[in-house]
Design a protein around this motif. Structure first.
Motif, PDB file in Angstrom:
ATOM      1  N   GLY A  35       0.779  -1.229   0.000  1.00  0.00           N
ATOM      2  CA  GLY A  35       0.000   0.000   0.000  1.00  0.00           C
ATOM      3  C   GLY A  35       0.805   1.269   0.000  1.00  0.00           C
ATOM      4  O   GLY A  35       0.243   2.366  -0.118  1.00  0.00           O
ATOM      5  N   THR A  36       2.116   1.138   0.145  1.00  0.00           N
ATOM      6  CA  THR A  36       3.020   2.297   0.156  1.00  0.00           C
ATOM      7  C   THR A  36       4.218   1.952  -0.727  1.00  0.00           C
ATOM      8  O   THR A  36       5.321   1.745  -0.241  1.00  0.00           O
ATOM      9  CB  THR A  36       3.461   2.625   1.596  1.00  0.00           C
ATOM     10  OG1 THR A  36       3.910   1.416   2.245  1.00  0.00           O
ATOM     11  CG2 THR A  36       2.306   3.220   2.404  1.00  0.00           C
ATOM     12  N   ILE A  59       0.393   0.390  -4.498  1.00  0.00           N
ATOM     13  CA  ILE A  59      -0.395   1.621  -4.380  1.00  0.00           C
ATOM     14  C   ILE A  59       0.490   2.713  -3.797  1.00  0.00           C
ATOM     15  O   ILE A  59       1.266   2.463  -2.872  1.00  0.00           O
ATOM     16  CB  ILE A  59      -1.621   1.411  -3.459  1.00  0.00           C
ATOM     17  CG1 ILE A  59      -2.472   0.243  -3.955  1.00  0.00           C
ATOM     18  CG2 ILE A  59      -2.451   2.680  -3.351  1.00  0.00           C
ATOM     19  CD1 ILE A  59      -3.529  -0.212  -2.953  1.00  0.00           C
ATOM     20  N   ASP A  60       0.369   3.925  -4.323  1.00  0.00           N
ATOM     21  CA  ASP A  60       1.101   5.052  -3.727  1.00  0.00           C
ATOM     22  C   ASP A  60       0.410   6.359  -4.081  1.00  0.00           C
ATOM     23  O   ASP A  60      -0.117   6.516  -5.193  1.00  0.00           O
ATOM     24  CB  ASP A  60       2.553   5.089  -4.198  1.00  0.00           C
ATOM     25  CG  ASP A  60       3.465   5.792  -3.196  1.00  0.00           C
ATOM     26  OD1 ASP A  60       4.198   5.101  -2.462  1.00  0.00           O
ATOM     27  OD2 ASP A  60       3.409   7.034  -3.132  1.00  0.00           O
ATOM     28  N   TYR A  87      -3.578   4.156   0.101  1.00  0.00           N
ATOM     29  CA  TYR A  87      -3.777   2.780   0.568  1.00  0.00           C
ATOM     30  C   TYR A  87      -5.100   2.620   1.305  1.00  0.00           C
ATOM     31  O   TYR A  87      -5.645   1.512   1.395  1.00  0.00           O
ATOM     32  CB  TYR A  87      -2.617   2.335   1.468  1.00  0.00           C
ATOM     33  CG  TYR A  87      -2.494   3.083   2.773  1.00  0.00           C
ATOM     34  CD1 TYR A  87      -3.308   2.785   3.854  1.00  0.00           C
ATOM     35  CD2 TYR A  87      -1.548   4.089   2.940  1.00  0.00           C
ATOM     36  CE1 TYR A  87      -3.191   3.474   5.058  1.00  0.00           C
ATOM     37  CE2 TYR A  87      -1.429   4.781   4.123  1.00  0.00           C
ATOM     38  CZ  TYR A  87      -2.259   4.470   5.182  1.00  0.00           C
ATOM     39  OH  TYR A  87      -2.145   5.159   6.368  1.00  0.00           O
ATOM     40  N   PHE A  90      -7.694   0.896  -0.798  1.00  0.00           N
ATOM     41  CA  PHE A  90      -7.286  -0.336  -1.478  1.00  0.00           C
ATOM     42  C   PHE A  90      -8.477  -1.264  -1.733  1.00  0.00           C
ATOM     43  O   PHE A  90      -8.504  -2.014  -2.711  1.00  0.00           O
ATOM     44  CB  PHE A  90      -6.196  -1.052  -0.679  1.00  0.00           C
ATOM     45  CG  PHE A  90      -6.703  -1.988   0.382  1.00  0.00           C
ATOM     46  CD1 PHE A  90      -6.696  -3.354   0.187  1.00  0.00           C
ATOM     47  CD2 PHE A  90      -7.204  -1.495   1.583  1.00  0.00           C
ATOM     48  CE1 PHE A  90      -7.162  -4.223   1.156  1.00  0.00           C
ATOM     49  CE2 PHE A  90      -7.666  -2.343   2.558  1.00  0.00           C
ATOM     50  CZ  PHE A  90      -7.653  -3.721   2.348  1.00  0.00           C
ATOM     51  N   ILE A 105      -0.972  -7.948   3.153  1.00  0.00           N
ATOM     52  CA  ILE A 105      -0.945  -6.493   2.967  1.00  0.00           C
ATOM     53  C   ILE A 105       0.258  -5.946   3.717  1.00  0.00           C
ATOM     54  O   ILE A 105       0.507  -6.318   4.879  1.00  0.00           O
ATOM     55  CB  ILE A 105      -2.225  -5.822   3.505  1.00  0.00           C
ATOM     56  CG1 ILE A 105      -3.483  -6.446   2.883  1.00  0.00           C
ATOM     57  CG2 ILE A 105      -2.191  -4.315   3.244  1.00  0.00           C
ATOM     58  CD1 ILE A 105      -4.771  -6.020   3.564  1.00  0.00           C
ATOM     59  N   LEU A 107       2.365  -2.186   4.677  1.00  0.00           N
ATOM     60  CA  LEU A 107       2.458  -0.728   4.683  1.00  0.00           C
ATOM     61  C   LEU A 107       3.779  -0.312   5.319  1.00  0.00           C
ATOM     62  O   LEU A 107       4.156  -0.833   6.371  1.00  0.00           O
ATOM     63  CB  LEU A 107       1.324  -0.086   5.502  1.00  0.00           C
ATOM     64  CG  LEU A 107      -0.121  -0.317   5.081  1.00  0.00           C
ATOM     65  CD1 LEU A 107      -1.046   0.441   6.031  1.00  0.00           C
ATOM     66  CD2 LEU A 107      -0.367   0.104   3.643  1.00  0.00           C
TER      67      LEU A 107
END
Length: 300
Positions: A35-36, A59-60, A87, A90, A105, A107
């Motif tokens: 997510g980052t 994801i960013d 994130y 998501f 997941i 982060l």
């Protein structure tokens, strides 16, 4: 805006990479969300553990990160998809992909080296630039807007709430006295005039952190994520989160604990995992990092 070439030129050291990969217990055919995404350091190690039937979703909020990683991962055979998004959203991405649940997941809630050392993003007190501090450059509100438009109470409350800085009121007053705040150096000067030399570097770091958190709504987005991520996690799927300051770590800890009590999660880290002394010696930025890991209980 900093050229995408800077993403190639600035070194990146993914924090606790071995610990993260071990924590995620990666299944070769599984679906994993980073997510980052950043410069893709953790994702690169995740995708190496996946087969051609696996899937990595990155994801960013920083569009430059997505552009860089599209190039960085172009030779990878394992399916991967990257999204310019928070994130915290998501689950919407998974819904669009018609993916009900994922196997892991991850982060990393810290700044990337590119963001911190940018000549025009304003994240660091060490580099003079415009007062920006946005992760997503399409977002309207900047640090400039907060520092020049917030009243004394709101400004001092933000500084104290997100940094525990004891001189938050003095700093807020000096910021207002010296308005307009136009550059990083203006903010540094306001802090310099309202603090003693001893430990001023720590104060500078804390105040810049507090303003950045407010600009990017970081705490509320983390709360939103923590309230919903289990709905998208497979049974025995893992969640691993690296935080860098006490506010984030406390949120993760308390949410994991509550979900452990209600039967949703098994907590794998009663105490957070921290970097080894060797890693700390190689990467000073990782000193405050804390990794917490949990696993979705079957039928939770």
């Amino acid at each position: 805006m900093r050229n995408i070439g800077d993403y190639y030129s600035i070194p990146h050291l993914p924090i606790m990479i071995n610990e993260v990969i071990l924590a995620l217990n990666i299944k070769p055919n599984g679906i994993y969300v980073d997510g980052t995404l950043g410069k893709g350091g953790h994702s690169k190690s995740i995708i190496k553990k996946l087969s051609g039937k696996g899937l990595l979703i990155g994801i960013d909020r920083d569009e430059q990160s997505i552009s860089f990683c599209n190039q960085y991962f172009k030779e990878e055979k394992t399916p991967h998809l990257f999204y310019h998004e928070s994130y915290s959203n998501f689950n919407k991405i998974l819904d669009k992909l018609k993916i009900k649940k994922v196997d892991g997941i991850f982060l990393d809630l810290g700044l990337s080296s590119v963001q911190l050392e940018s000549a025009n993003r304003g994240f660091s007190y060490k580099v003079n630039s415009d007062l920006d501090m946005r992760f997503d450059l399409k977002q309207k509100r900047k640090a400039f807007d907060i520092l020049n438009n917030f009243d004394f109470k709101n400004l001092s409350d933000i500084i104290f709430k997100y940094s525990n800085e004891r001189r938050s009121r003095l700093i807020a007053k000096k910021i207002i006295d010296l308005r307009p705040m136009k550059s990083v150096n203006d903010l540094v000067e306001a802090i310099r005039r309202s603090t003693p030399p001893k430990n001023r570097v720590k104060t500078l770091a804390r105040v810049f952190q507090a303003i950045r958190i407010e600009v990017n709504n970081e705490i509320n987005l983390l709360k939103e994520f923590l309230s919903s991520f289990t709905n998208k996690l497979n049974d025995n799927g893992r969640i691993a989160i690296i935080s860098f300051h006490s506010i984030e770590d406390r949120l993760v800890k308390h949410n994991f604990k509550q979900m452990g009590l209600d039967g949703s999660l098994d907590i794998h880290t009663k105490k957070p995992i921290i970097p080894t002394r060797y890693e700390m010696s190689k990467n000073l930025r990782c000193k405050s990092a804390k990794l917490r890991v949990a696993e979705k209980r079957p039928d939770a």
